[in-house]
Design a protein around this motif. Structure first.
Motif, PDB file in Angstrom:
ATOM      1  N   GLU A   1     -26.620 -18.743 -12.226  1.00 31.54           N
ATOM      2  CA  GLU A   1     -26.781 -17.917 -13.422  1.00 31.54           C
ATOM      3  C   GLU A   1     -25.447 -17.774 -14.143  1.00 31.54           C
ATOM      4  O   GLU A   1     -24.450 -17.361 -13.554  1.00 31.54           O
TER       5      GLU A   1
ATOM      6  N   PRO B   1     -26.208 -12.732 -17.161  1.00 26.86           N
ATOM      7  CA  PRO B   1     -27.131 -11.914 -16.380  1.00 26.86           C
ATOM      8  C   PRO B   1     -28.268 -11.323 -17.197  1.00 26.86           C
ATOM      9  O   PRO B   1     -28.351 -11.492 -18.413  1.00 26.86           O
ATOM     10  N   ALA B   2     -29.138 -10.599 -16.504  1.00 26.44           N
ATOM     11  CA  ALA B   2     -30.225  -9.877 -17.156  1.00 26.44           C
ATOM     12  C   ALA B   2     -29.636  -8.855 -18.122  1.00 26.44           C
ATOM     13  O   ALA B   2     -28.525  -8.343 -17.910  1.00 26.44           O
ATOM     14  N   PRO B   3     -30.317  -8.552 -19.203  1.00 22.39           N
ATOM     15  CA  PRO B   3     -31.699  -8.947 -19.520  1.00 22.39           C
ATOM     16  C   PRO B   3     -31.821 -10.294 -20.238  1.00 22.39           C
ATOM     17  O   PRO B   3     -32.922 -10.729 -20.511  1.00 22.39           O
TER      18      PRO B   3
ATOM     19  N   GLY C   1     -37.376 -14.179 -15.520  1.00 23.44           N
ATOM     20  CA  GLY C   1     -37.317 -13.794 -14.120  1.00 23.44           C
ATOM     21  C   GLY C   1     -38.408 -14.445 -13.290  1.00 23.44           C
ATOM     22  O   GLY C   1     -38.181 -14.839 -12.139  1.00 23.44           O
TER      23      GLY C   1
ATOM     24  N   GLU D   1     -26.228  -6.440  -8.823  1.00 21.70           N
ATOM     25  CA  GLU D   1     -27.246  -6.355  -9.874  1.00 21.70           C
ATOM     26  C   GLU D   1     -28.365  -7.348  -9.623  1.00 21.70           C
ATOM     27  O   GLU D   1     -29.551  -7.028  -9.786  1.00 21.70           O
ATOM     28  N   ILE D   2     -28.016  -8.561  -9.196  1.00 25.65           N
ATOM     29  CA  ILE D   2     -29.037  -9.573  -8.896  1.00 25.65           C
ATOM     30  C   ILE D   2     -29.851  -9.164  -7.671  1.00 25.65           C
ATOM     31  O   ILE D   2     -31.086  -9.276  -7.651  1.00 25.65           O
TER      32      ILE D   2
ATOM     33  N   SER E   1     -30.636  -6.335  -6.645  1.00 23.18           N
ATOM     34  CA  SER E   1     -31.498  -5.168  -6.866  1.00 23.18           C
ATOM     35  C   SER E   1     -32.496  -5.350  -8.005  1.00 23.18           C
ATOM     36  O   SER E   1     -33.160  -4.389  -8.402  1.00 23.18           O
ATOM     37  N   ARG E   2     -32.664  -6.552  -8.518  1.00 21.14           N
ATOM     38  CA  ARG E   2     -33.591  -6.760  -9.635  1.00 21.14           C
ATOM     39  C   ARG E   2     -35.039  -6.530  -9.229  1.00 21.14           C
ATOM     40  O   ARG E   2     -35.475  -6.972  -8.153  1.00 21.14           O
ATOM     41  N   ASP E   3     -35.759  -5.878 -10.103  1.00 18.19           N
ATOM     42  CA  ASP E   3     -37.178  -5.623  -9.868  1.00 18.19           C
ATOM     43  C   ASP E   3     -37.939  -6.949  -9.779  1.00 18.19           C
ATOM     44  O   ASP E   3     -37.767  -7.840 -10.611  1.00 18.19           O
TER      45      ASP E   3
ATOM     46  N   TRP F   1     -37.742  -9.304  -7.566  1.00 18.42           N
ATOM     47  CA  TRP F   1     -37.065 -10.440  -6.950  1.00 18.42           C
ATOM     48  C   TRP F   1     -36.939 -10.326  -5.428  1.00 18.42           C
ATOM     49  O   TRP F   1     -36.386 -11.206  -4.773  1.00 18.42           O
TER      50      TRP F   1
END
Length: 335
Positions: free
Chosen positions: A219, A222-224, A259, A283-284, A286-288, A290
């Protein structure tokens, strides 16, 4: 900032910019044997055939014909990948100006003029410096026609070297720049060392059993607004060189990533080189949504050196070694 930089890089790669020539020049001619056309002859694919200092009229990698000054005493460089190359070729002491991304790079003078906006540098400041050569990539003023014509008319040779898409293109750029800067011996040495290290990594990768090979998601933003890449990008080659597989290699170029795509690909390992957010690895992790990814469940998420994994030049070796030692510690011994 880095996300903006990458986005500009992707957009700019599709556009042409005039440098040391009139508008309308095409892109560089890079053939399958890695031969690059030049104004007074060819630069062949082997490092031994880097052009001599006597060759003053050339075709730069953007396809523009340029005429180099007889002596190069002052250089402005507005791309960190090119700044690193200039320094590696032993020409750092000639640099009188560079972009803000190059400020802390080794081998460059600390008192040079700094240009804070890499995409839209102050042309009046450039004119005041009056460099012999201005080196740019494809982020700088990419959406304007002949932005440096006034500099060209006052004697500055403007050289554009678009960001390389492949490792072979990186080597071609080193050869070109070594010839342009009258640093042929340094260029030969740099390419020889680069090839030696690439061959070493590839040789080790050849001995990794297929069942042990890892699948990787890398990556770069990062998100979003996640960014990654597929085939046709030097980072994809870097992963393949060390015996791993990019889970997105079925696509091509740079692109935004959903995602759900990463979840479906289920990589064994996740790399990130994002360095402008707090704790990108956490952060990666803890991503919803994943939690079911193997890399997340096994906590195989790692930060990779941003500079050496972002700049298309010889220093990609550093990022390749870092990834290799993480993926296959039993094969790539930490030195």
């Amino acid at each position: 900032m880095k996300k903006k930089f990458i986005s500009i890089l992707i957009t700019a790669a599709m556009l042409a910019l005039c440098a040391c020539a009139s508008p309308g020049n095409g892109h560089t001619q890079k053939t399958s044997d890695n031969t690059m056309e030049a104004g007074n002859g060819n630069q062949e694919g082997s490092a031994e055939n880097i052009g001599s200092p006597a060759q003053k009229t050339m075709t730069d990698p953007s396809g523009a014909e340029i005429t180099l000054p007889e002596q190069i005493n002052s250089i402005v460089v507005l791309a960190p990948s090119l700044s690193e190359l200039v320094a590696a070729l032993g020409m750092g002491d000639k640099v009188i100006g560079y972009d803000s991304y190059s400020v802390s790079l080794e081998g460059l003078p600390k008192d040079a003029q700094v240009f804070n906006d890499i995409t839209n540098p102050d042309t009046e400041q450039l004119a005041a410096l009056n460099p012999d050569i201005l080196l740019i990539s494809n982020e700088t003023l990419y959406d304007q026609e002949s932005p440096y014509q006034s500099l060209v008319e006052t004697g500055t040779c403007v050289v554009r070297i678009p960001n390389s898409d492949s490792i072979e293109d990186i080597k071609s750029d080193i050869k070109f720049l070594a010839t342009a800067l009258n640093a042929s011996e340094a260029g030969i040495s740099l390419i020889d060392d680069f090839d030696k290290q690439l061959n070493e990594l590839a040789g080790i990768a050849a001995g990794i059993p297929q069942e042990e090979r890892k699948r990787v998601y890398f990556e770069v933003a990062p998100a979003p607004n996640m960014y990654s890449f597929g085939s046709g990008v030097f980072l994809n080659e870097m992963i393949e060189y060390i015996g791993a597989e990019n889970v997105l290699s079925g696509q091509s170029g740079w692109f935004t990533v959903e995602g759900e795509t990463v979840v479906a690909a289920n990589p064994d390992v996740i790399f990130t080189n994002a360095n402008y957010t707090d704790n990108p690895v956490q952060e990666i992790l803890s991503r919803d949504g994943w939690a079911g990814i193997s890399a997340i469940a096994d906590k195989n998420v790692f930060s990779i050196d941003s500079n050496s994994s972002s700049q298309p030049n010889h220093n990609i070796i550093k990022a390749m070694r870092q990834m290799a030692e993480i993926l296959y510690p039993d094969y790539y011994k930490v030195q």
